[in-house]
Design a protein around this motif. Structure first.
Motif, PDB file in Angstrom:
ATOM      1  N   SER A 125       0.837  -1.210   0.000  1.00  0.00           N
ATOM      2  CA  SER A 125       0.000   0.000   0.000  1.00  0.00           C
ATOM      3  C   SER A 125       0.871   1.259   0.000  1.00  0.00           C
ATOM      4  CB  SER A 125      -0.980  -0.002   1.179  1.00  0.00           C
ATOM      5  OG  SER A 125      -0.285  -0.106   2.401  1.00  0.00           O
ATOM      6  N   ASP A 178      -5.708   6.384  -0.388  1.00  0.00           N
ATOM      7  CA  ASP A 178      -4.751   5.334  -0.019  1.00  0.00           C
ATOM      8  C   ASP A 178      -4.079   5.605   1.334  1.00  0.00           C
ATOM      9  OD1 ASP A 178      -3.397   2.911  -0.467  1.00  0.00           O
ATOM     10  OD2 ASP A 178      -1.645   3.972  -1.246  1.00  0.00           O
ATOM     11  N   ILE A 202      -5.493   3.758   4.234  1.00  0.00           N
ATOM     12  CA  ILE A 202      -5.276   2.319   4.014  1.00  0.00           C
ATOM     13  C   ILE A 202      -3.842   1.949   4.428  1.00  0.00           C
ATOM     14  CG2 ILE A 202      -5.185   0.475   2.287  1.00  0.00           C
ATOM     15  CD1 ILE A 202      -7.393   1.984   0.755  1.00  0.00           C
ATOM     16  N   SER A 253      -3.127  -0.525   7.509  1.00  0.00           N
ATOM     17  CA  SER A 253      -2.768  -1.843   6.968  1.00  0.00           C
ATOM     18  C   SER A 253      -2.188  -2.781   8.019  1.00  0.00           C
ATOM     19  CB  SER A 253      -1.795  -1.689   5.795  1.00  0.00           C
ATOM     20  OG  SER A 253      -0.646  -0.995   6.216  1.00  0.00           O
ATOM     21  N   TRP A 304      -5.236  -3.868  10.193  1.00  0.00           N
ATOM     22  CA  TRP A 304      -6.267  -4.693   9.554  1.00  0.00           C
ATOM     23  C   TRP A 304      -5.768  -6.082   9.170  1.00  0.00           C
ATOM     24  CZ3 TRP A 304      -8.141  -0.384   5.656  1.00  0.00           C
ATOM     25  CH2 TRP A 304      -8.987   0.495   6.341  1.00  0.00           C
TER      26      TRP A 304
END
Lengths: 244, 54
Positions: A126, A163, A166, A170, A173
């Protein structure tokens, strides 16, 4: 009227203070902070890698906010839109600089800590995607010849900003090769108290440097805009003279 | 203060040195590029104004 210096007295003082802060922070990180128990001295990369990584998730929002202002003002107030556009390109370029450092120092650290340069885990992928998005933004602005380039770039910037959360989430998650968050990652997260001065000084120093870069790049873009306006005015004057 | 470990030949020492040098090189290189472009844009602007006056 052209400004003869890229920054005034305040900028010069800012530059000197920032340089002093970077030297001091580097000395703390490289020489005075304790050696990390598990990884040894290579963990000192943390003092450059983590601040640059954190800041590479902050500067995109400057680009994002400026792009929104550009989209709002482009028909209502073109002069304000030009100012927003200059802030937007400055934000994108500084994001690429900080993102490049994040990726590069991460790879150098990962090769020693994990035995590999790269792995396609959620955090690394990412982050690479974020870097590619802002490189695309810059390429679009540089290479596109349509009259809508700035508007297209502003729209791309809005998508690129998606992004950022995210990348941040990351490691929360998904299970990743990248370590769990140092901050806000639960009871076992956090830095040892003896590492804090070096870490905090590096955050402050590189944030100050980033703001300085933003200011310099903004000033450059404004000068380019003035030059383009001068050239356009001269072209109009020349065509009027020819018509007479 | 002993910091000879920084210049050792182990991968750990080399990568630490590369990381710190790379950061200074990238940051300094970018700041230098912006400054160079600023000066270049200023020269071009003066050339345009100079030509216009004649």
């Amino acid at each position: 009227m052209q400004r003869s210096r890229i920054f005034g007295p305040v900028g010069a003082v800012w530059f000197l203070l920032t340089l002093a802060a970077i030297v001091y922070a580097t000395r703390l990180g490289l020489l005075l902070a304790p050696t990390e128990a598990t990884m040894g001295n290579v963990a000192r990369i943390l003092y450059y890698h983590v601040p640059h990584s954190m800041l590479s998730l902050v500067f995109p929002y400057i680009n994002f906010a400026a792009s929104l202002f550009y989209l709002y003002w482009r028909r209502r107030d073109p002069l304000k839109a030009l100012t927003a556009d200059a802030v937007a390109i400055a934000g994108a370029e500084v994001t690429v600089v900080y993102g490049s450092i994040c990726l590069l120092t991460g790879m150098l650290w990962g090769r020693v800590a994990w035995g590999i340069w790269w792995t396609w885990d959620a955090r690394l992928t990412s982050m690479l995607l974020l870097w590619l998005l802002y490189v695309s933004y810059m390429m679009l602005r540089k290479l596109s010849a349509t009259g809508q380039t700035h508007t297209l770039a502003a729209v791309l910037s809005v998508f690129a900003a998606i992004d950022v959360p995210i990348v941040y989430m990351s490691i929360r998650w998904w299970r990743t090769q990248h370590p769990a968050p140092v901050f806000g990652g639960g009871d076992e997260s956090g830095l040892d108290a003896s590492m804090w001065p070096a870490f905090a000084w590096n955050i402050v120093a590189w944030a100050l440097w980033g703001v300085l870069l933003l200011g310099m790049r903004y000033a450059l873009e404004r000068r380019r805009q003035e030059r383009e306006q001068e050239a356009a005015l001269q072209a109009i004057e020349a065509s009027l003279e020819m018509a007479q | 203060m002993n910091f000879s470990w920084m210049f050792g030949s182990s991968m750990e020492a080399r990568h630490l040195l590369y990381a710190y040098v790379a950061v200074w090189a990238i940051q300094g290189g970018y700041a230098g590029w912006v400054l160079y472009q600023w000066l270049r844009a200023g020269r071009q602007s003066r050339t345009v104004s100079h030509t216009d006056n004649h």
